[in-house]
Design a protein around this motif. Sequence first.
Motif, PDB file in Angstrom:
ATOM      1  N   ALA A 309       0.858  -1.189   0.000  1.00 24.71           N
ATOM      2  CA  ALA A 309       0.000   0.000   0.000  1.00 24.71           C
ATOM      3  C   ALA A 309       0.896   1.243   0.000  1.00 24.71           C
ATOM      4  O   ALA A 309       1.898   1.285   0.709  1.00 24.71           O
ATOM      5  CB  ALA A 309      -0.903  -0.009   1.233  1.00 24.71           C
ATOM      6  N   PRO A 310       0.561   2.255  -0.805  1.00 17.16           N
ATOM      7  CA  PRO A 310       1.419   3.441  -0.907  1.00 17.16           C
ATOM      8  C   PRO A 310       1.720   4.105   0.435  1.00 17.16           C
ATOM      9  O   PRO A 310       2.802   4.634   0.634  1.00 17.16           O
ATOM     10  CB  PRO A 310       0.602   4.399  -1.791  1.00 17.16           C
ATOM     11  N   ILE A 311       0.784   4.028   1.366  1.00 14.13           N
ATOM     12  CA  ILE A 311       1.001   4.701   2.651  1.00 14.13           C
ATOM     13  C   ILE A 311       2.180   4.099   3.401  1.00 14.13           C
ATOM     14  O   ILE A 311       2.827   4.759   4.206  1.00 14.13           O
ATOM     15  CB  ILE A 311      -0.282   4.687   3.515  1.00 14.13           C
ATOM     16  N   ASN A 312       2.486   2.838   3.109  1.00 18.67           N
ATOM     17  CA  ASN A 312       3.597   2.178   3.806  1.00 18.67           C
ATOM     18  C   ASN A 312       4.921   2.905   3.584  1.00 18.67           C
ATOM     19  O   ASN A 312       5.818   2.848   4.410  1.00 18.67           O
ATOM     20  CB  ASN A 312       3.713   0.721   3.364  1.00 18.67           C
ATOM     21  N   LYS A 313       5.010   3.601   2.460  1.00 16.03           N
ATOM     22  CA  LYS A 313       6.251   4.324   2.160  1.00 16.03           C
ATOM     23  C   LYS A 313       6.523   5.456   3.136  1.00 16.03           C
ATOM     24  O   LYS A 313       7.648   5.890   3.288  1.00 16.03           O
ATOM     25  CB  LYS A 313       6.184   4.915   0.742  1.00 16.03           C
ATOM     26  N   ILE A 314       5.471   5.980   3.753  1.00 20.21           N
ATOM     27  CA  ILE A 314       5.715   7.064   4.706  1.00 20.21           C
ATOM     28  C   ILE A 314       5.497   6.589   6.145  1.00 20.21           C
ATOM     29  O   ILE A 314       5.449   7.390   7.069  1.00 20.21           O
ATOM     30  CB  ILE A 314       4.850   8.320   4.410  1.00 20.21           C
ATOM     31  N   ALA A 315       5.375   5.277   6.323  1.00 21.80           N
ATOM     32  CA  ALA A 315       5.096   4.761   7.669  1.00 21.80           C
ATOM     33  C   ALA A 315       6.382   4.379   8.389  1.00 21.80           C
ATOM     34  O   ALA A 315       7.349   3.955   7.778  1.00 21.80           O
ATOM     35  CB  ALA A 315       4.165   3.556   7.569  1.00 21.80           C
ATOM     36  N   ASP A 316       6.372   4.563   9.726  1.00 18.79           N
ATOM     37  CA  ASP A 316       7.514   4.136  10.536  1.00 18.79           C
ATOM     38  C   ASP A 316       7.364   2.668  10.915  1.00 18.79           C
ATOM     39  O   ASP A 316       8.332   1.943  11.050  1.00 18.79           O
ATOM     40  CB  ASP A 316       7.575   4.993  11.797  1.00 18.79           C
ATOM     41  N   TYR A 317       6.102   2.262  11.117  1.00 22.19           N
ATOM     42  CA  TYR A 317       5.802   0.860  11.367  1.00 22.19           C
ATOM     43  C   TYR A 317       4.807   0.390  10.318  1.00 22.19           C
ATOM     44  O   TYR A 317       3.753   0.997  10.154  1.00 22.19           O
ATOM     45  CB  TYR A 317       5.158   0.665  12.738  1.00 22.19           C
ATOM     46  N   VAL A 318       5.156  -0.674   9.640  1.00 27.83           N
ATOM     47  CA  VAL A 318       4.234  -1.238   8.659  1.00 27.83           C
ATOM     48  C   VAL A 318       3.772  -2.591   9.185  1.00 27.83           C
ATOM     49  O   VAL A 318       4.589  -3.489   9.394  1.00 27.83           O
ATOM     50  CB  VAL A 318       4.941  -1.422   7.301  1.00 27.83           C
ATOM     51  N   ILE A 319       2.494  -2.703   9.439  1.00 26.21           N
ATOM     52  CA  ILE A 319       1.974  -3.991   9.892  1.00 26.21           C
ATOM     53  C   ILE A 319       1.096  -4.546   8.784  1.00 26.21           C
ATOM     54  O   ILE A 319       0.090  -3.933   8.416  1.00 26.21           O
ATOM     55  CB  ILE A 319       1.142  -3.856  11.186  1.00 26.21           C
ATOM     56  N   THR A 320       1.507  -5.687   8.254  1.00 26.29           N
ATOM     57  CA  THR A 320       0.736  -6.261   7.171  1.00 26.29           C
ATOM     58  C   THR A 320      -0.245  -7.261   7.750  1.00 26.29           C
ATOM     59  O   THR A 320       0.155  -8.254   8.355  1.00 26.29           O
ATOM     60  CB  THR A 320       1.665  -6.926   6.148  1.00 26.29           C
ATOM     61  N   GLY A 321      -1.515  -6.968   7.604  1.00 26.36           N
ATOM     62  CA  GLY A 321      -2.525  -7.867   8.149  1.00 26.36           C
ATOM     63  C   GLY A 321      -3.872  -7.185   8.238  1.00 26.36           C
ATOM     64  O   GLY A 321      -4.034  -6.036   7.822  1.00 26.36           O
TER      65      GLY A 321
END
Lengths: 339, 291
Positions: A309-321
């Motif tokens: 997801a594009p927002i993951n690029k600006i996230a400090d924590y990416v939780i996939t689920g």
Amino acid sequence: MNNIYVYCEVENGVVADVSLELLTKGRKLANQLKCKLEALVIGSNLASIESQIFPYGVDRINVADDERLFPYTTHPHTAITVKLFQEEKPQIALMGATSIGRDLGPRVSSALHSGLTADCTSLEIGSHEDKKEGKVYENLLYQIRPAFGGNIVATIINPDCRPQMATVREGVMKKEIQSATFKGELRNLEVKKYVHDADFMIKVIERHMEASKVNIKNSSIIVAGGYGVGSRENFDKLHELAEVLGAEVGASRAAVDAGYADHNRQIGQTGVTVRPKLYIACGISGQIQHTAGMQESAMVISINTDANAPINKIADYVITGDISEIIPRMIKYYKKNSK
Amino acid sequence: MNGLRIIVLAKQVPDTRNVGKDAMKADGTVNRAALAAIYNPEDLNALEQALRLKDKYPGTTITILTMGPGRAAEIIRESIYRGADRGFLLTDRAFAGSDTLATSYALASAIKTIGEFDLVVCGRQAIDGDTAQVGPQVAEKLNIPQITYAEDVISVVKNKIKVKRRLERGVELVEGPLPLVITVNGTAPECRPRNAKRVMKYKHASSVSERQNSSEDYIALYNERPYLNIPELNLKDTKAVEAEVGLSGSPTKVKKIENVVFQAKESKVLSANDEDIESMMVELISNHTLG
Ligand SMILES: Cc1cc2nc3c(=O)[nH]c(=O)nc-3n(C[C@H](O)[C@H](O)[C@H](O)COP(=O)(O)OP(=O)(O)OC[C@H]3O[C@@H](n4cnc5c(N)ncnc54)[C@H](O)[C@@H]3O)c2cc1C
Ligand SMILES: Cc1cc2nc3c(=O)[nH]c(=O)nc-3n(C[C@H](O)[C@H](O)[C@H](O)COP(=O)(O)OP(=O)(O)OC[C@H]3O[C@@H](n4cnc5c(N)ncnc54)[C@H](O)[C@@H]3O)c2cc1C
């Protein structure tokens, strides 16, 4: 002369946040330009309004107080602003990009033939070289704004016309008191010198205003839900997490359009701009119009079933689920580990 | 109530939901040719308000005014298909690079050329420039009042118009004297669809520049059916002062344009399991992000 003016909006005796934010910015610009900061307040029953304004470091408050000046209508407020600006020749004039500022600003700028830049997200001082004319301009206001649906950011200047006018949306600038005891000059304008009876041609017959109840803008933690949350019921889980964390709930436009959340919670280009300490994006893909309103968050957690997801690029924590599994776990482990 | 003379300002806009990299020119102006051109969404809401007044007050005429390059004549055809009576295309190289003030001056000059009117209706905001400044500035240039954020034009009685406004935090019912300018909000009712009969009748409507390369058969058709001509206005027709339009008439200058890019930053990638979530919460609590 050649000072910075901020047009201040007042409703129910309270100066609008956006005006205080602009005063804060105006103070900084005035320091940089070594000029004074002035406020213009137009309305009725404005006695002691100055106590809300001086703490922002305002050197002079110009007040036009007359019972006909509230509620706002275009012509009288324009007449006062235009005449005062003709007399005082400000170099910069700032207004909120609100229902009022966006009605008044263009009218004033047209009457003064001064440029107006809409919806600025940043204001800076800088110079400009006009190579064709071989001229260098110092101390111009760089008015930085998104356009084309947020796809570009433009820096706009007004080299020759004054005042350099800009509108800014609520929540874009920070609000910061300069000194609780600061006192400047208070000047009451003689209203009848500025407005004529004929200016009151528009009558407000009925008016229903709601104070915005949700205050996502000032919240230091935001739990925001998107279309991926899936239902209004699932949104309740976000509210639950927000309650536990002492946060507010925000939403993407797709979530608002789907009816999962109310419009006053919308974050982004056509909603509010926020800059919390922590932004938890749940089921939000991160389209530019959304991120425009939250990208300055100090920390971002993205919860999304899509690892790309594009927002993951600006996230400090990416939780996939899936949010329906993750949110209850966040609540559980927060409760377990806090205090 | 006699019919109203309404002028609707409608703008052809690039579909900003699909702006490609090469859509901007070096001088900061936009290469519109690189984007699909559409009817500005809120201008359709504006047209609908005008059409409703026409339904309500027989004898009302609706004139569309659009400023843009030759292909903006499409806006006029589209409006006529939906029920507008006629339209003018305001087009001149001299208008290129106009900011909102220069645009408003040009539009106001054209309105004066078109003739007397009771009401000018515009959209609140165009989706390309995104400023919402043109409506109020046109009103100022015409020296008439404005009612912005209109959601519903309730009535026009004895030269007084009553309008419901939708504001950020509420609604207002206001009344004002004609002539005036109203700007219509996206929350107003959507525009009605095209009328099939009108599409048949007007599908060959075109402007002079569009007809330049037409065959002789077509030229004959326009001589026979003058209603198919979409009139064009240029700078001279409007008697606008050249220095007041285009780049020279624009107080604001675009100094710089940047494309918005996402900045990749280091992120911690976690899975949804208990250990990962717990360690994240512990981290956030210990660094005081969570209270
Ligand atoms: C990146 C960028 C940023 C810009 N920023 C500014 C700025 O801050 N200030 C500024 O003064 N200019 C600015 N401009 C210039 C501005 O976009 C143009 O002047 C534009 O022609 C009119 O502004 P708008 O699209 O914002 O229209 P809006 O003011 O949003 O339009 C409101 C309504 O006016 C009517 N209208 C507007 N244009 C036309 C038209 N051509 N024909 C018929 N009806 C019309 C429509 O009814 C429309 O719904 C900018 C341009 C660019 C490329
Ligand atoms: C002029 C204009 C202005 C706009 N203004 C705004 C604005 O102010 N604010 C705004 O937000 N948008 C705005 N938009 C809309 C914007 O373009 C996007 O459409 C919108 O932000 C998308 O919202 P979303 O991310 O919630 O939905 P989607 O893009 O549909 O994303 C849903 C996400 O949820 C994820 N997901 C699905 N199921 C789950 C699950 N069970 N658990 C976890 N994740 C899941 C999906 O992988 C996806 O990434 C504007 C658009 C335009 C054209």
